[in-house]
Design a protein around this motif. Structure first.
Motif, PDB file in Angstrom:
ATOM      1  N   VAL A 115       0.990  -1.265  -0.082  1.00 47.57           N
ATOM      2  CA  VAL A 115       0.139  -0.035   0.090  1.00 47.57           C
ATOM      3  C   VAL A 115       0.903   1.011  -0.120  1.00 47.57           C
ATOM      4  N   ILE A 116       1.860   1.204   0.767  1.00 49.08           N
ATOM      5  CA  ILE A 116       2.724   2.275   0.836  1.00 49.08           C
ATOM      6  C   ILE A 116       3.493   2.498  -0.229  1.00 49.08           C
ATOM      7  N   THR A 117       4.138   1.647  -1.141  1.00 52.37           N
ATOM      8  CA  THR A 117       4.918   2.025  -2.229  1.00 52.37           C
ATOM      9  C   THR A 117       4.005   2.223  -3.389  1.00 52.37           C
ATOM     10  N   LEU A 118       2.879   1.530  -3.459  1.00 53.14           N
ATOM     11  CA  LEU A 118       1.840   1.749  -4.538  1.00 53.14           C
ATOM     12  C   LEU A 118       1.352   3.154  -4.568  1.00 53.14           C
ATOM     13  N   SER A 119       0.987   3.649  -3.271  1.00 52.78           N
ATOM     14  CA  SER A 119       0.427   4.938  -3.010  1.00 52.78           C
ATOM     15  C   SER A 119       1.544   6.006  -3.410  1.00 52.78           C
ATOM     16  N   GLY A 120       2.711   5.799  -3.138  1.00 48.54           N
ATOM     17  CA  GLY A 120       3.944   6.531  -3.647  1.00 48.54           C
ATOM     18  C   GLY A 120       3.945   6.326  -5.067  1.00 48.54           C
ATOM     19  N   HIS A 121       3.872   5.552  -5.593  1.00 47.99           N
ATOM     20  CA  HIS A 121       3.882   5.376  -7.118  1.00 47.99           C
ATOM     21  C   HIS A 121       2.877   6.173  -7.785  1.00 47.99           C
ATOM     22  N   ILE A 122       1.567   5.646  -7.459  1.00 39.60           N
ATOM     23  CA  ILE A 122       0.585   6.121  -8.139  1.00 39.60           C
ATOM     24  C   ILE A 122       0.128   7.682  -7.938  1.00 39.60           C
ATOM     25  N   LEU A 123       0.233   8.034  -6.765  1.00 39.36           N
ATOM     26  CA  LEU A 123      -0.109   9.594  -6.400  1.00 39.36           C
ATOM     27  C   LEU A 123       1.094  10.340  -6.910  1.00 39.36           C
ATOM     28  N   ALA A 124       2.237  10.107  -6.971  1.00 39.14           N
ATOM     29  CA  ALA A 124       3.321  10.876  -7.208  1.00 39.14           C
ATOM     30  C   ALA A 124       3.457  10.740  -8.918  1.00 39.14           C
ATOM     31  N   SER A 125       3.003   9.679  -9.660  1.00 43.03           N
ATOM     32  CA  SER A 125       2.965   9.881 -10.932  1.00 43.03           C
ATOM     33  C   SER A 125       1.692  10.696 -11.376  1.00 43.03           C
ATOM     34  N   LEU A 126       0.649  10.522 -10.722  1.00 41.71           N
ATOM     35  CA  LEU A 126      -0.334  11.429 -11.032  1.00 41.71           C
ATOM     36  C   LEU A 126      -0.161  12.964 -10.827  1.00 41.71           C
ATOM     37  N   THR A 127       0.502  13.109  -9.654  1.00 43.13           N
ATOM     38  CA  THR A 127       0.718  14.687  -9.210  1.00 43.13           C
ATOM     39  C   THR A 127       1.758  15.281 -10.555  1.00 43.13           C
ATOM     40  N   THR A 128       2.604  14.288 -10.736  1.00 49.87           N
ATOM     41  CA  THR A 128       3.861  14.571 -11.766  1.00 49.87           C
ATOM     42  C   THR A 128       3.291  15.256 -13.197  1.00 49.87           C
ATOM     43  N   ILE A 129       2.121  14.122 -13.459  1.00 44.45           N
ATOM     44  CA  ILE A 129       1.412  14.348 -14.725  1.00 44.45           C
ATOM     45  C   ILE A 129       0.688  15.621 -14.749  1.00 44.45           C
ATOM     46  N   PHE A 130      -0.046  16.062 -13.480  1.00 42.87           N
ATOM     47  CA  PHE A 130      -0.771  17.175 -13.646  1.00 42.87           C
ATOM     48  C   PHE A 130       0.197  18.328 -13.405  1.00 42.87           C
ATOM     49  N   LEU A 131       1.254  18.326 -12.741  1.00 48.03           N
ATOM     50  CA  LEU A 131       2.432  19.326 -12.824  1.00 48.03           C
ATOM     51  C   LEU A 131       2.728  19.595 -14.284  1.00 48.03           C
ATOM     52  N   GLU A 132       3.022  18.501 -15.141  1.00 48.02           N
ATOM     53  CA  GLU A 132       3.626  18.607 -16.369  1.00 48.02           C
ATOM     54  C   GLU A 132       2.455  19.033 -17.095  1.00 48.02           C
ATOM     55  N   LEU A 133       1.291  18.999 -17.161  1.00 46.32           N
ATOM     56  CA  LEU A 133       0.096  19.683 -18.090  1.00 46.32           C
ATOM     57  C   LEU A 133       0.161  20.911 -17.686  1.00 46.32           C
ATOM     58  N   TRP A 134       0.043  21.297 -16.223  1.00 43.22           N
ATOM     59  CA  TRP A 134       0.166  22.678 -16.040  1.00 43.22           C
ATOM     60  C   TRP A 134       1.156  23.457 -16.641  1.00 43.22           C
ATOM     61  N   ALA A 135       2.340  23.011 -16.540  1.00 44.76           N
ATOM     62  CA  ALA A 135       3.649  23.618 -17.053  1.00 44.76           C
ATOM     63  C   ALA A 135       3.516  23.894 -18.585  1.00 44.76           C
ATOM     64  N   ILE A 136       3.012  22.843 -19.175  1.00 47.30           N
ATOM     65  CA  ILE A 136       2.870  22.908 -20.807  1.00 47.30           C
ATOM     66  C   ILE A 136       1.524  23.917 -21.189  1.00 47.30           C
ATOM     67  N   ASN A 137       0.574  23.941 -20.349  1.00 54.76           N
ATOM     68  CA  ASN A 137      -0.498  24.648 -20.742  1.00 54.76           C
ATOM     69  C   ASN A 137      -0.261  25.882 -20.477  1.00 54.76           C
ATOM     70  N   SER A 138       0.399  26.366 -19.297  1.00 60.71           N
ATOM     71  CA  SER A 138       0.952  27.739 -19.133  1.00 60.71           C
ATOM     72  C   SER A 138       2.099  28.127 -19.666  1.00 60.71           C
ATOM     73  N   GLY A 139       2.716  27.352 -20.541  1.00 60.87           N
ATOM     74  CA  GLY A 139       3.632  27.935 -21.515  1.00 60.87           C
ATOM     75  C   GLY A 139       5.172  27.864 -20.862  1.00 60.87           C
ATOM     76  N   ARG A 140       5.254  27.310 -19.448  1.00 63.79           N
ATOM     77  CA  ARG A 140       6.211  27.213 -18.596  1.00 63.79           C
ATOM     78  C   ARG A 140       7.180  25.925 -18.947  1.00 63.79           C
ATOM     79  N   ALA A 141       6.741  25.021 -20.130  1.00 61.57           N
ATOM     80  CA  ALA A 141       7.466  24.022 -20.578  1.00 61.57           C
ATOM     81  C   ALA A 141       7.181  23.686 -21.925  1.00 61.57           C
ATOM     82  N   PRO A 142       8.082  23.331 -22.642  1.00 60.01           N
ATOM     83  CA  PRO A 142       7.889  22.827 -24.051  1.00 60.01           C
ATOM     84  C   PRO A 142       6.654  21.796 -24.264  1.00 60.01           C
TER      85      PRO A 142
END
Length: 139
Positions: A15-42
């Motif tokens: 549970v601990i390792t999968l929550s770290g994997h899944i939640l961190a992956s989802l959070t990173t994806i949302f951060l990545e999308l925000w950076a692309i949509n706001s023009g902060r990342a290519p």
């Protein structure tokens, strides 16, 4: 992590390792999308992928640090801090941000699971060695 798994038990460690994997992956994806949509990342960043397997390890290490006693706890915090924060500030990679998220989610999920039930009492490797020696000498 093997020591932590013995203390937490396999189901809780999963549970601990999968929550770290899944939640961190989802959070990173949302951060990545925000950076692309706001023009902060290519927009080419959307084609880069990271499967997040290392997020599992980092979340497990965070959980293990929670179980460490006294000065080992502080050494563990400093070590994981260095391994997580230095690459984040030097490389500025989104994947390094994912490692930070995995560490945070590993600490949170481990802390929540510890509130539900305490860790198991397990023998140290030295105690196991002494027990094996005594059993062999009795035969």
């Amino acid at each position: 992590m093997a020591w932590a798994e013995r203390k937490y038990g396999s189901p809780r460690m999963i549970v601990i390792t999968l929550s770290g994997h899944i939640l961190a992956s989802l959070t990173t994806i949302f951060l990545e999308l925000w950076a692309i949509n706001s023009g902060r990342a290519p927009s080419s960043l959307a084609m880069a992928t990271d499967v997040g397997v290392s997020y599992i390890m980092v979340a497990g290490c965070a959980a293990a640090i929670l179980l460490m006693k006294k000065w080992l706890h502080y050494i563990g915090l400093v070590a994981i801090g260095l391994f997580i924060l230095l690459p984040l500030f030097i490389d500025h990679s989104i994947w390094d941000t994912g490692h930070l998220f995995a560490t945070i989610f590993g600490f949170i999920s481990a802390r929540l699971l510890l509130k539900l039930s305490p860790v198991r009492t397990v023998s140290s490797p030295y105690e196991l060695l002494l027990k094996c020696r005594s059993e062999l000498s009795n035969k």
